[in-house]
Design an enzyme around this catalytic site. Structure first.
Site, mmCIF file in Angstrom:
data_model
loop_
_atom_site.group_PDB
_atom_site.id
_atom_site.type_symbol
_atom_site.label_atom_id
_atom_site.label_comp_id
_atom_site.label_asym_id
_atom_site.label_seq_id
_atom_site.Cartn_x
_atom_site.Cartn_y
_atom_site.Cartn_z
ATOM 1 N NE ARG A 28 14.843 -5.051 -39.329
ATOM 2 C CZ ARG A 28 13.883 -4.181 -39.560
ATOM 3 N NH1 ARG A 28 12.622 -4.593 -39.604
ATOM 4 N NH2 ARG A 28 14.141 -2.912 -39.728
ATOM 5 C CG MET A 58 -12.329 -14.213 -49.733
ATOM 6 S SD MET A 58 -12.263 -15.303 -51.154
ATOM 7 C CE MET A 58 -11.543 -16.768 -50.460
ATOM 8 C CE1 TYR A 85 -18.536 -20.388 -45.129
ATOM 9 C CE2 TYR A 85 -17.414 -18.253 -45.086
ATOM 10 C CZ TYR A 85 -18.008 -19.294 -45.802
ATOM 11 O OH TYR A 85 -18.078 -19.219 -47.164
ATOM 12 C CE LYS A 92 9.439 0.076 -43.930
ATOM 13 N NZ LYS A 92 10.510 -0.137 -42.936
HETATM 14 C C1 LIG Z 1 10.514 0.943 -42.006
HETATM 15 C C2 LIG Z 1 11.740 1.629 -41.544
HETATM 16 C C3 LIG Z 1 11.709 2.983 -41.160
HETATM 17 C C4 LIG Z 1 10.416 3.755 -40.996
HETATM 18 O O1 LIG Z 1 9.870 3.417 -39.727
HETATM 19 P P1 LIG Z 1 8.459 3.993 -39.198
HETATM 20 O O2 LIG Z 1 8.345 3.377 -37.843
HETATM 21 O O3 LIG Z 1 7.423 3.504 -40.144
HETATM 22 O O4 LIG Z 1 8.567 5.465 -39.179
HETATM 23 C C5 LIG Z 1 12.919 3.606 -40.890
HETATM 24 N N1 LIG Z 1 14.095 2.935 -40.958
HETATM 25 C C6 LIG Z 1 14.154 1.615 -41.266
HETATM 26 C C7 LIG Z 1 15.477 0.921 -41.302
HETATM 27 C C8 LIG Z 1 12.979 0.912 -41.562
HETATM 28 O O5 LIG Z 1 13.038 -0.386 -41.873
#
Ligand SMILES: *Cc1c(COP(=O)(O)O)cnc(C)c1O
Length: 370
Positions: free
Chosen positions: A140, A314, A262, A43
């Site tokens: 969640r 920046m 800054y 992802k």
């Molecule tokens: C992002 C995610 C993972 C991977 O987790 P890591 O801690 O990056 O290994 C696995 N399962 C779900 C549901 C996630 O959202």
């Protein structure tokens, strides 16, 4: 390690070591054994490293299964692989056909989503692939207790669906011996017990390395693939994947009582030498890496730490180089991430986690895949 002599036109650049990524995938695979499937979580553009290259590397290692967060990420990944691709974010309303046409697996997070997917299966008169997500403590995503009870009472809710896995996600696996870890395993085994013939998936990177009991039928590593340390209390077992270098734009000498950056937040108490380096918050070099009375972050010139002075702007940071034996020149490189500073080290300095450092890596960096 001295910086490699990459294109002089590049102001700051990332080296992404795909062989280290492959080694990290194989470390997880070896750890879990052949009875367990080692999926990969790719992802957020492969945790910021570029999903096309990440995916090609994992394909070469015969990774059998991919997870992404969003439908659009899945559509992109689908154009690059024929392997199963699943979406943690669930089944988006009125998008059922997009999942069906591109053969994308929704992680069903509620009974409402399950119903819609079942209706789509009935409409098309085909069994549709799905993953069922039980919430075991994150609050969640996933079926809550009430929905889980309903499913237990009426398993016809899953009719017409081809359930690849049932999954849940750890809330605290980065914390050694956190009681929620075993608690979530226990709860997950309990909620999935009526479905003994359906495979189970629990562990992220940390979970995989914590306990073999957590492996079940499929593991879902993310951060460890990209070199982040899944076990913050221990030495990192993963190979480093990312190195980041920034070009020195200018060097100068300042007098006592001058200020830098800054807000003039930093005041010198003696004559000092400074270098300005070409990266900033627009590149994901977080503004929280600015110096203050309590802490200051560092970059490395030929292995020597140089403190960041004043605010991150920046496009540039200012570093103190007064203590160096050899004065750097304009155009030379400093190491931001590399052998002297890991992703997790920089995250601590910024008050965040390695995940955020990686996923913020800017698009302006020149990227070299090695
Ligand atoms: C992002 C995610 C993972 C991977 O987790 P890591 O801690 O990056 O290994 C696995 N399962 C779900 C549901 C996630 O959202």
């Amino acid at each position: 390690m001295s910086a490699p002599s990459f294109d002089k036109k590049a102001s700051s650049w990332l080296e992404i070591d795909l062989s280290a990524l492959a080694a990290n995938y194989n470390l997880f695979k070896d750890r879990t054994g052949s009875a367990c499937e080692t999926a990969a979580v790719i992802k957020a553009d492969g945790y910021g490293l570029g999903v096309d290259k990440v995916l090609a590397t994992l394909e070469n290692q015969n990774c059998p299964f991919y997870y992404v967060a969003t439908l659009e990420e899945a559509l992109h990944v689908r154009s690059l692989t024929k392997k199963p691709v699943a979406v943690f974010g669930g089944l988006y309303p009125e998008c059922e056909d997009a999942y069906i046409h591109e053969n994308i697996i929704p992680v069903l997070n509620s009974l409402e989503q399950t119903k819609r997917w079942q209706a789509a299966a009935a409409n098309h008169d085909i069994p549709l692939p799905a993953i069922i997500h039980f919430d075991t403590g994150m609050n969640r995503l996933g079926l809550d207790e009430k929905e889980t009870k309903k499913l237990h009472e009426d398993s016809s809710i899953l009719d017409g669906l081809n359930i690849f896995y049932m999954l849940t996600h750890f809330a605290c696996s980065d914390e050694k011996d956190h009681p929620m870890n075993d608690g979530q395993l226990e709860k997950f085994l309990q909620v999935t017990s009526p479905f003994s013939n359906i495979k189970k998936s629990l562990a992220n990177s940390s979970g995989i390395l914590r306990k073999d009991e957590y492996h079940l039928d499929q593991v879902r590593p993310g951060i460890g693939l990209y070199g982040g340390n899944p076990l913050p209390e221990a030495k990192n077992p993963m190979a480093a994947v990312v190195r980041l270098f920034g070009r020195i734009l200018q060097v100068r000498t300042v007098n006592q009582s001058c200020t830098a950056g800054y807000g003039a937040t930093y005041r010198f108490d003696k004559e000092s030498r400074l270098a300005t380096v070409a990266l900033g918050y627009a590149d994901g070099f977080l503004r929280s890496l600015s110096s203050n009375d309590n802490r200051c972050a560092h970059v490395y010139y030929q292995g020597t730490a140089c403190p960041i002075i004043g605010r991150v702007s920046m496009d540039a940071i200012i570093i103190d180089i007064s203590h160096l034996d050899k004065m750097p020149h304009e155009g030379e490189a400093v190491e931001i991430l590399g052998p002297h500073q890991s992703v997790d080290d920089l995250a601590v300095a910024a008050g965040t986690i390695g995940y955020e450092i990686l996923t913020d890596l800017g698009q302006r960096y020149r990227r070299y895949y090695i």
